[in-house]
Design a protein around this motif. Structure first.
Motif, mmCIF file in Angstrom:
data_model
loop_
_atom_site.group_PDB
_atom_site.id
_atom_site.type_symbol
_atom_site.label_atom_id
_atom_site.label_comp_id
_atom_site.label_asym_id
_atom_site.label_seq_id
_atom_site.Cartn_x
_atom_site.Cartn_y
_atom_site.Cartn_z
ATOM 1 N N ALA A 2 -25.578 -9.628 -6.921
ATOM 2 C CA ALA A 2 -24.980 -8.376 -6.456
ATOM 3 C C ALA A 2 -23.939 -7.941 -7.482
ATOM 4 C CB ALA A 2 -24.332 -8.578 -5.094
ATOM 5 N N VAL A 3 -23.898 -6.653 -7.732
ATOM 6 C CA VAL A 3 -22.966 -6.121 -8.733
ATOM 7 C C VAL A 3 -22.165 -4.976 -8.114
ATOM 8 C CG1 VAL A 3 -22.749 -5.152 -11.050
ATOM 9 C CG2 VAL A 3 -24.657 -6.675 -10.537
ATOM 10 N N PHE A 4 -20.856 -5.066 -8.247
ATOM 11 C CA PHE A 4 -19.953 -4.043 -7.711
ATOM 12 C C PHE A 4 -19.149 -3.476 -8.879
ATOM 13 C CE2 PHE A 4 -21.136 -7.109 -4.656
ATOM 14 C CZ PHE A 4 -21.511 -6.336 -3.565
ATOM 15 N N THR A 5 -19.286 -2.184 -9.089
ATOM 16 C CA THR A 5 -18.718 -1.570 -10.286
ATOM 17 C C THR A 5 -17.747 -0.460 -9.917
ATOM 18 O OG1 THR A 5 -20.857 -1.996 -11.345
ATOM 19 C CG2 THR A 5 -19.317 -0.556 -12.535
ATOM 20 N N ASP A 6 -16.536 -0.626 -10.373
ATOM 21 C CA ASP A 6 -15.492 0.388 -10.220
ATOM 22 C C ASP A 6 -15.386 0.903 -8.782
ATOM 23 O OD1 ASP A 6 -13.380 1.734 -11.227
ATOM 24 O OD2 ASP A 6 -14.538 3.421 -12.010
ATOM 25 N N ILE A 7 -15.338 -0.057 -7.866
ATOM 26 C CA ILE A 7 -15.273 0.273 -6.438
ATOM 27 C C ILE A 7 -13.855 0.714 -6.061
ATOM 28 C CG2 ILE A 7 -15.376 -0.741 -4.118
ATOM 29 C CD1 ILE A 7 -18.151 -0.612 -5.378
ATOM 30 N N SER A 8 -13.769 1.784 -5.298
ATOM 31 C CA SER A 8 -12.505 2.078 -4.641
ATOM 32 C C SER A 8 -12.759 2.244 -3.153
ATOM 33 C CB SER A 8 -11.847 3.336 -5.225
ATOM 34 O OG SER A 8 -12.505 4.473 -4.754
ATOM 35 N N LYS A 9 -11.717 1.942 -2.385
ATOM 36 C CA LYS A 9 -11.826 2.099 -0.935
ATOM 37 C C LYS A 9 -10.482 2.527 -0.382
ATOM 38 C CE LYS A 9 -13.473 1.758 3.246
ATOM 39 N NZ LYS A 9 -14.612 2.578 3.718
ATOM 40 N N SER A 10 -10.492 3.659 0.315
ATOM 41 C CA SER A 10 -9.279 4.058 1.019
ATOM 42 C C SER A 10 -9.645 4.351 2.462
ATOM 43 C CB SER A 10 -8.636 5.273 0.343
ATOM 44 O OG SER A 10 -9.551 6.324 0.277
ATOM 45 N N TYR A 11 -8.668 4.132 3.337
ATOM 46 C CA TYR A 11 -8.856 4.439 4.750
ATOM 47 C C TYR A 11 -8.132 5.730 5.065
ATOM 48 C CZ TYR A 11 -10.526 -0.373 5.298
ATOM 49 O OH TYR A 11 -11.231 -1.537 5.200
ATOM 50 N N ALA A 12 -8.786 6.597 5.841
ATOM 51 C CA ALA A 12 -8.188 7.885 6.203
ATOM 52 C C ALA A 12 -6.917 7.661 7.009
ATOM 53 C CB ALA A 12 -9.193 8.703 7.006
ATOM 54 N N GLY A 13 -5.975 8.610 6.899
ATOM 55 C CA GLY A 13 -4.733 8.516 7.657
ATOM 56 C C GLY A 13 -3.693 9.392 6.992
ATOM 57 N N HIS A 14 -2.507 9.405 7.530
ATOM 58 C CA HIS A 14 -1.423 10.223 6.956
ATOM 59 C C HIS A 14 -0.253 9.330 6.626
ATOM 60 C CE1 HIS A 14 -3.630 13.821 8.053
ATOM 61 N NE2 HIS A 14 -3.791 13.293 9.249
ATOM 62 N N PRO A 15 -0.105 8.901 5.378
ATOM 63 C CA PRO A 15 -1.017 9.155 4.252
ATOM 64 C C PRO A 15 -2.193 8.192 4.311
ATOM 65 C CG PRO A 15 0.792 7.763 3.526
ATOM 66 C CD PRO A 15 1.039 8.059 4.975
ATOM 67 N N PRO A 16 -3.271 8.442 3.540
ATOM 68 C CA PRO A 16 -4.385 7.499 3.487
ATOM 69 C C PRO A 16 -3.947 6.177 2.865
ATOM 70 C CG PRO A 16 -4.848 9.471 2.148
ATOM 71 C CD PRO A 16 -3.449 9.601 2.663
ATOM 72 N N THR A 17 -4.621 5.079 3.229
ATOM 73 C CA THR A 17 -4.309 3.775 2.632
ATOM 74 C C THR A 17 -5.320 3.482 1.535
ATOM 75 O OG1 THR A 17 -3.743 3.087 4.874
ATOM 76 C CG2 THR A 17 -3.814 1.352 3.212
ATOM 77 N N GLN A 18 -4.831 3.398 0.305
ATOM 78 C CA GLN A 18 -5.703 3.041 -0.813
ATOM 79 C C GLN A 18 -5.710 1.521 -0.905
ATOM 80 O OE1 GLN A 18 -7.152 5.467 -3.044
ATOM 81 N NE2 GLN A 18 -8.336 3.754 -3.847
ATOM 82 N N VAL A 19 -6.839 0.901 -0.644
ATOM 83 C CA VAL A 19 -6.881 -0.563 -0.611
ATOM 84 C C VAL A 19 -7.486 -1.139 -1.888
ATOM 85 C CG1 VAL A 19 -7.633 -2.594 0.684
ATOM 86 C CG2 VAL A 19 -7.047 -0.498 1.902
ATOM 87 N N LEU A 20 -8.648 -0.634 -2.295
ATOM 88 C CA LEU A 20 -9.286 -1.136 -3.519
ATOM 89 C C LEU A 20 -9.326 -0.021 -4.551
ATOM 90 C CD1 LEU A 20 -12.369 -3.015 -1.994
ATOM 91 C CD2 LEU A 20 -10.116 -3.961 -2.565
ATOM 92 N N THR A 21 -9.106 -0.388 -5.803
ATOM 93 C CA THR A 21 -9.236 0.578 -6.884
ATOM 94 C C THR A 21 -9.583 -0.167 -8.168
ATOM 95 O OG1 THR A 21 -8.087 2.279 -8.150
ATOM 96 C CG2 THR A 21 -6.700 0.629 -7.141
ATOM 97 N N GLY A 22 -10.626 0.284 -8.849
ATOM 98 C CA GLY A 22 -11.083 -0.418 -10.054
ATOM 99 C C GLY A 22 -11.524 -1.847 -9.762
ATOM 100 N N PHE A 23 -12.167 -2.030 -8.622
ATOM 101 C CA PHE A 23 -12.620 -3.364 -8.193
ATOM 102 C C PHE A 23 -13.997 -3.625 -8.805
ATOM 103 C CE2 PHE A 23 -14.973 -6.141 -5.392
ATOM 104 C CZ PHE A 23 -14.056 -7.069 -4.940
ATOM 105 N N ASN A 24 -14.096 -4.700 -9.590
ATOM 106 C CA ASN A 24 -15.372 -5.070 -10.219
ATOM 107 C C ASN A 24 -15.685 -6.523 -9.910
ATOM 108 O OD1 ASN A 24 -16.081 -2.700 -12.015
ATOM 109 N ND2 ASN A 24 -13.967 -3.105 -12.636
#
Ligand SMILES: Nc1ncnc2c1ncn2[C@@H]1O[C@H](COP(=O)(O)OP(=O)(O)OP(=O)(O)O)[C@@H](O)[C@H]1O
Ligand SMILES: [Mg+2]
Length: 224
Positions: A2-24
């Motif tokens: 399995a290959v994961f390339t430049d993954i980002s993940k944020s959860y909606a909200g005020h403000p949104p939560t940025q959890v993953l960024t540039g995850f490889n």
């Protein structure tokens, strides 16, 4: 694989939560990978994406050669059922069902005939040393035994990748070591194993070890 390339993940909200960024991350067959990181750093978020339980906000996830970006929910369900096995910290076994039933439930989506299913279940339960408990309800098991049952459930379909979130979280050192030995045995059969853990002893036994920090993985050490 399995290959994961430049993954980002944020959860909606005020403000949104940025959890993953540039995850490889690349997950290779026959190798164990550990991910450590402080509480809230995004380990479970990452495992949900690796395990196709959640989609990234951006980036490319490819599991067994299938890019999940445009895959239908049905295709993703099939990929997950056919190739992935999950182990969670609190085992998620059903206490009133027998050990055999708990493991057989993992085969619900497969078209295996019942007789063959029972053989697979018995083999998986034997591998984790619980044959004497086959027909007893899971509630009679100790914490370590429940976790071994969770491993039997994860391996019964012969997955290509095992994903474990804190598999030794509630266990004493002896029981933790048994779980590690079982995951290593799967690795030796060619299975890819991804382990999320706070247990540095476990992390260091893996072929590759990463720390999740500021949304991406930093390599800690390599044994392979
Ligand atoms: N569904 C969600 N909606 C909004 N925020 C979320 C959601 N799931 C997780 N988060 C937030 O994302 C961040 C990372 O959570 P995650 O569960 O991935 O951390 P973790 O590293 O697994 O922590 P722990 O070691 O405590 O299990 C946390 O700040 C959490 O509050
Ligand atoms: Mg978590």
């Amino acid at each position: 694989m399995a290959v994961f390339t430049d993954i980002s993940k944020s959860y909606a909200g005020h403000p949104p939560t940025q959890v993953l960024t540039g995850f490889n991350l690349t997950v290779y067959p026959g190798a164990t990978v550990s991910i450590v990181g402080p509480s809230g750093s995004g380990k479970s978020t990452a495992l949900n994406i690796i395990g196709l339980l959640d989609r990234p906000t951006s980036g490319v996830a490819s599991v067994m050669g299938v890019s999940t970006e445009e895959a239908s929910p049905r295709t993703i369900d099939r990929l997950r059922a056919d190739h992935l096995g999950f182990v969670f910290q609190d085992s998620h076994v059903l206490p009133v069902r027998t050990c055999s039933d708990n493991v057989e439930l993992a085969l619900w989506a497969s078209r295996t005939p019942r007789h063959d299913r029972l053989q697979l279940v018995e083999d998986a339960i034997e591998k984790v040393g619980l044959s004497h408990r086959l027909h007893q309800p899971a509630r009679v098991l100790s914490g370590g035994e429940r976790q071994r049952l969770a491993i039997a459930r994860a391996i019964v379909r012969g997955p290509d990748i095992i994903l474990a979130d804190e598999p030794t979280g509630n266990l004493d050192p002896d029981n933790s070591q048994r779980i590690i030995d079982m995951l290593n045995a799967e690795r030796d059969r060619g299975v890819a194993v991804v382990i999320i853990t706070h247990d540095h002893r476990l992390a260091e036994q893996c072929d590759r070890s990463y720390e999740l920090r500021h949304g991406s993985l930093q390599q800690r050490s390599t044994h392979a």
